[in-house]
Scaffold this motif. Sequence first.
Motif, PDB file in Angstrom:
ATOM      1  N   ILE A  77       4.210 -33.698  26.379  1.00  0.00           N
ATOM      2  CA  ILE A  77       2.796 -34.025  26.565  1.00  0.00           C
ATOM      3  C   ILE A  77       2.226 -33.178  27.698  1.00  0.00           C
ATOM      4  CG2 ILE A  77       1.143 -35.801  27.211  1.00  0.00           C
ATOM      5  CD1 ILE A  77       2.954 -37.833  25.936  1.00  0.00           C
ATOM      6  N   SER A  78       1.321 -32.280  27.362  1.00  0.00           N
ATOM      7  CA  SER A  78       0.649 -31.453  28.365  1.00  0.00           C
ATOM      8  C   SER A  78      -0.645 -30.950  27.749  1.00  0.00           C
ATOM      9  CB  SER A  78       1.538 -30.271  28.800  1.00  0.00           C
ATOM     10  OG  SER A  78       1.755 -29.385  27.716  1.00  0.00           O
ATOM     11  N   ALA A  79      -1.438 -30.242  28.555  1.00  0.00           N
ATOM     12  CA  ALA A  79      -2.707 -29.736  28.056  1.00  0.00           C
ATOM     13  C   ALA A  79      -3.211 -28.606  28.938  1.00  0.00           C
ATOM     14  CB  ALA A  79      -3.751 -30.851  27.982  1.00  0.00           C
ATOM     15  N   ALA A  80      -4.155 -27.854  28.403  1.00  0.00           N
ATOM     16  CA  ALA A  80      -4.800 -26.767  29.132  1.00  0.00           C
ATOM     17  C   ALA A  80      -6.252 -27.156  29.395  1.00  0.00           C
ATOM     18  CB  ALA A  80      -4.734 -25.470  28.331  1.00  0.00           C
ATOM     19  N   HIS A  81      -6.719 -26.860  30.615  1.00  0.00           N
ATOM     20  CA  HIS A  81      -8.104 -27.126  30.993  1.00  0.00           C
ATOM     21  C   HIS A  81      -8.615 -25.933  31.779  1.00  0.00           C
ATOM     22  CE1 HIS A  81     -11.597 -29.046  32.924  1.00  0.00           C
ATOM     23  NE2 HIS A  81     -11.570 -29.875  31.895  1.00  0.00           N
ATOM     24  N   ARG A  82      -9.905 -25.675  31.703  1.00  0.00           N
ATOM     25  CA  ARG A  82     -10.436 -24.446  32.292  1.00  0.00           C
ATOM     26  C   ARG A  82     -10.647 -24.509  33.795  1.00  0.00           C
ATOM     27  NH1 ARG A  82     -13.925 -23.844  26.956  1.00  0.00           N
ATOM     28  NH2 ARG A  82     -15.049 -25.611  27.835  1.00  0.00           N
ATOM     29  N   THR A  83     -10.876 -25.696  34.371  1.00  0.00           N
ATOM     30  CA  THR A  83     -11.251 -25.742  35.789  1.00  0.00           C
ATOM     31  C   THR A  83     -10.486 -26.737  36.652  1.00  0.00           C
ATOM     32  OG1 THR A  83     -13.014 -27.335  35.315  1.00  0.00           O
ATOM     33  CG2 THR A  83     -13.607 -24.975  35.278  1.00  0.00           C
ATOM     34  N   LEU A  84      -9.837 -27.737  36.083  1.00  0.00           N
ATOM     35  CA  LEU A  84      -9.145 -28.731  36.901  1.00  0.00           C
ATOM     36  C   LEU A  84      -7.924 -28.118  37.585  1.00  0.00           C
ATOM     37  CD1 LEU A  84      -9.284 -31.898  34.610  1.00  0.00           C
ATOM     38  CD2 LEU A  84     -10.570 -31.490  36.729  1.00  0.00           C
ATOM     39  N   PRO A  85      -7.552 -28.629  38.759  1.00  0.00           N
ATOM     40  CA  PRO A  85      -6.363 -28.122  39.447  1.00  0.00           C
ATOM     41  C   PRO A  85      -5.114 -28.280  38.583  1.00  0.00           C
ATOM     42  CG  PRO A  85      -7.665 -29.493  40.922  1.00  0.00           C
ATOM     43  CD  PRO A  85      -8.261 -29.664  39.553  1.00  0.00           C
ATOM     44  N   LEU A  86      -4.166 -27.376  38.783  1.00  0.00           N
ATOM     45  CA  LEU A  86      -2.894 -27.433  38.075  1.00  0.00           C
ATOM     46  C   LEU A  86      -1.793 -27.778  39.087  1.00  0.00           C
ATOM     47  CD1 LEU A  86      -3.253 -24.100  36.037  1.00  0.00           C
ATOM     48  CD2 LEU A  86      -4.039 -26.385  35.386  1.00  0.00           C
ATOM     49  N   PRO A  87      -1.039 -28.864  38.870  1.00  0.00           N
ATOM     50  CA  PRO A  87      -1.203 -29.825  37.776  1.00  0.00           C
ATOM     51  C   PRO A  87      -2.190 -30.932  38.146  1.00  0.00           C
ATOM     52  CG  PRO A  87       0.765 -30.342  39.025  1.00  0.00           C
ATOM     53  CD  PRO A  87       0.179 -29.102  39.660  1.00  0.00           C
ATOM     54  N   SER A  88      -2.767 -31.573  37.134  1.00  0.00           N
ATOM     55  CA  SER A  88      -3.604 -32.761  37.281  1.00  0.00           C
ATOM     56  C   SER A  88      -3.205 -33.738  36.181  1.00  0.00           C
ATOM     57  CB  SER A  88      -5.089 -32.432  37.134  1.00  0.00           C
ATOM     58  OG  SER A  88      -5.571 -31.645  38.201  1.00  0.00           O
ATOM     59  N   ILE A  89      -3.549 -34.989  36.373  1.00  0.00           N
ATOM     60  CA  ILE A  89      -3.302 -36.002  35.342  1.00  0.00           C
ATOM     61  C   ILE A  89      -4.649 -36.517  34.836  1.00  0.00           C
ATOM     62  CG2 ILE A  89      -2.220 -38.207  34.774  1.00  0.00           C
ATOM     63  CD1 ILE A  89      -0.258 -35.984  35.491  1.00  0.00           C
ATOM     64  N   VAL A  90      -4.834 -36.499  33.533  1.00  0.00           N
ATOM     65  CA  VAL A  90      -6.073 -36.989  32.927  1.00  0.00           C
ATOM     66  C   VAL A  90      -5.746 -37.991  31.829  1.00  0.00           C
ATOM     67  CG1 VAL A  90      -7.319 -34.835  33.383  1.00  0.00           C
ATOM     68  CG2 VAL A  90      -6.152 -35.141  31.188  1.00  0.00           C
ATOM     69  N   ARG A  91      -6.707 -38.822  31.548  1.00  0.00           N
ATOM     70  CA  ARG A  91      -6.597 -39.675  30.362  1.00  0.00           C
ATOM     71  C   ARG A  91      -7.497 -39.081  29.287  1.00  0.00           C
ATOM     72  NH1 ARG A  91      -4.641 -44.325  28.979  1.00  0.00           N
ATOM     73  NH2 ARG A  91      -4.211 -44.947  31.135  1.00  0.00           N
ATOM     74  N   VAL A  92      -6.916 -38.811  28.126  1.00  0.00           N
ATOM     75  CA  VAL A  92      -7.664 -38.271  26.995  1.00  0.00           C
ATOM     76  C   VAL A  92      -7.791 -39.370  25.944  1.00  0.00           C
ATOM     77  CG1 VAL A  92      -7.786 -36.476  25.230  1.00  0.00           C
ATOM     78  CG2 VAL A  92      -6.750 -35.964  27.457  1.00  0.00           C
ATOM     79  N   THR A  93      -9.019 -39.682  25.567  1.00  0.00           N
ATOM     80  CA  THR A  93      -9.280 -40.708  24.561  1.00  0.00           C
ATOM     81  C   THR A  93      -9.850 -40.071  23.316  1.00  0.00           C
ATOM     82  OG1 THR A  93      -9.770 -42.350  26.278  1.00  0.00           O
ATOM     83  CG2 THR A  93     -10.526 -42.845  24.046  1.00  0.00           C
ATOM     84  N   ASN A  94      -9.210 -40.312  22.181  1.00  0.00           N
ATOM     85  CA  ASN A  94      -9.731 -39.856  20.896  1.00  0.00           C
ATOM     86  C   ASN A  94     -10.840 -40.829  20.493  1.00  0.00           C
ATOM     87  OD1 ASN A  94     -10.253 -39.262  18.196  1.00  0.00           O
ATOM     88  ND2 ASN A  94      -8.123 -38.774  17.719  1.00  0.00           N
ATOM     89  N   LEU A  95     -12.081 -40.378  20.520  1.00  0.00           N
ATOM     90  CA  LEU A  95     -13.218 -41.247  20.258  1.00  0.00           C
ATOM     91  C   LEU A  95     -13.387 -41.578  18.787  1.00  0.00           C
ATOM     92  CD1 LEU A  95     -15.796 -39.634  22.710  1.00  0.00           C
ATOM     93  CD2 LEU A  95     -14.347 -41.657  23.071  1.00  0.00           C
ATOM     94  N   GLU A  96     -12.518 -41.014  17.940  1.00  0.00           N
ATOM     95  CA  GLU A  96     -12.591 -41.292  16.507  1.00  0.00           C
ATOM     96  C   GLU A  96     -11.659 -42.422  16.091  1.00  0.00           C
ATOM     97  OE1 GLU A  96     -12.070 -37.601  14.371  1.00  0.00           O
ATOM     98  OE2 GLU A  96     -13.240 -36.516  15.865  1.00  0.00           O
ATOM     99  N   ASN A  97     -10.571 -42.650  16.859  1.00  0.00           N
ATOM    100  CA  ASN A  97      -9.640 -43.715  16.483  1.00  0.00           C
ATOM    101  C   ASN A  97      -9.288 -44.643  17.650  1.00  0.00           C
ATOM    102  OD1 ASN A  97      -7.822 -42.233  18.047  1.00  0.00           O
ATOM    103  ND2 ASN A  97      -6.779 -41.339  16.289  1.00  0.00           N
ATOM    104  N   GLY A  98      -9.815 -44.374  18.839  1.00  0.00           N
ATOM    105  CA  GLY A  98      -9.582 -45.249  19.975  1.00  0.00           C
ATOM    106  C   GLY A  98      -8.278 -45.030  20.713  1.00  0.00           C
ATOM    107  N   LYS A  99      -7.445 -44.095  20.267  1.00  0.00           N
ATOM    108  CA  LYS A  99      -6.165 -43.849  20.935  1.00  0.00           C
ATOM    109  C   LYS A  99      -6.390 -43.063  22.221  1.00  0.00           C
ATOM    110  CE  LYS A  99      -3.267 -43.826  16.782  1.00  0.00           C
ATOM    111  NZ  LYS A  99      -2.289 -43.038  15.975  1.00  0.00           N
ATOM    112  N   SER A 100      -5.681 -43.448  23.284  1.00  0.00           N
ATOM    113  CA  SER A 100      -5.771 -42.712  24.540  1.00  0.00           C
ATOM    114  C   SER A 100      -4.384 -42.514  25.119  1.00  0.00           C
ATOM    115  CB  SER A 100      -6.672 -43.434  25.543  1.00  0.00           C
ATOM    116  OG  SER A 100      -6.114 -44.682  25.907  1.00  0.00           O
ATOM    117  N   LEU A 101      -4.260 -41.466  25.940  1.00  0.00           N
ATOM    118  CA  LEU A 101      -2.949 -41.056  26.437  1.00  0.00           C
ATOM    119  C   LEU A 101      -3.115 -40.326  27.759  1.00  0.00           C
ATOM    120  CD1 LEU A 101       0.131 -40.637  25.610  1.00  0.00           C
ATOM    121  CD2 LEU A 101      -0.607 -38.424  24.703  1.00  0.00           C
ATOM    122  N   LYS A 102      -2.216 -40.587  28.705  1.00  0.00           N
ATOM    123  CA  LYS A 102      -2.192 -39.815  29.946  1.00  0.00           C
ATOM    124  C   LYS A 102      -1.539 -38.464  29.684  1.00  0.00           C
ATOM    125  CE  LYS A 102      -1.935 -43.676  33.202  1.00  0.00           C
ATOM    126  NZ  LYS A 102      -1.112 -44.301  34.275  1.00  0.00           N
TER     127      LYS A 102
END
Length: 348
Positions: free
Chosen positions: A108-133
């Motif tokens: 489980i990881s992800a790429a982001h354009r501006t947040l510090p590396l590493p950072s922890i985010v919660r991503v929520t799929n707004l189509e099915n309600g699933k979210s994950l750190k």
Amino acid sequence: MPSPRKSAFARLRTKSRLGLSVVALGMLLAGCAETQLAVHGVKRLGGGQTQPVQVGSYKIGNPYEIAGQWYYPAVDYEYSETGIASWYGPKFHGKRTANGEVFDQYEISAAHRTLPLPSIVRVTNLENGKSLKVRINDRGPFAHGRIIDMSRRAAQLLGFEKKGTAKVMVEVIESESRQIAAIAQGKAAPAVTVAEQNTVSAAPRDVVETVRLDDGPITDSGQPTTSRIKLTPPSSEPSISSSPLEGTVEEAAVVNVAPVANSSIYVQAGAFSVYDNALNLRNRLYDLAPSKIEPIEVKGTTFYRVRLGPLNTVPEADILLERVIATGQNGAKVVVECADGGAAKSGC
């Protein structure tokens, strides 16, 4: 004749099927019904050794330009944004990320354009309600109209691997971002439990069996009904490990599932503190699509956002975004707006 790497991967899959068991749970949280799906995996290591979770070096970075668009990396513990997520995998599997980690598409990881590396985010799929750190450890995506690029496993757990994209909300988790930043810089970090570390770390690489509380009633025995979920990487794309694997380290990822409301896709052409500037831009883009000027309060200042839409699909939004950018609005982006004009804590 199969290669040693494929043979090792086959042995790993066989051991995982025999060794993993299923546990399930469901909860009714105060305020709304939310199902927690706990996904457990096993990372096997040679010689009984345990492998620490990847953290990589700490990196913010200088402003940079990609295809005419400038990006300004910065610490932002109030970051929250809606938009479109994509995922990346095979082409980058085993290569170094922007902060020096080895990219593994099955973690489980992800790429982001501006947040510090590493950072922890919660991503929520707004189509099915699933979210994950998710741990941010790379830069990207650089395709117009995307706000985050998930690893293959993260996309799978959030339910959009096959579709390729999803409407999402991305929110920084301040406490865990501070903690992982301190670790990456070699500083003392606040104490954290093993469960918390596992939640933020990696997803299972192999076949995983999970039991969860179904939406239906409890059985006569008083026990929740169960279902089995299998998450497995394609056999043609083995993980990085290439030798017989021994010893175990348990890793866990928690996927929260909450109710969602309707949401719509818009192209935001710009945001201005002066209303007349927003009106002028709206007039210039009048023929491209239906549009509106929307006020929003940010840290005591009112901004006026120019938004075009709503759009029915991501491809439609991509086409409109390119047309808006062609007018000189390089900062235009695709956003997701909830039915009530905002985003609830559990998503739209």
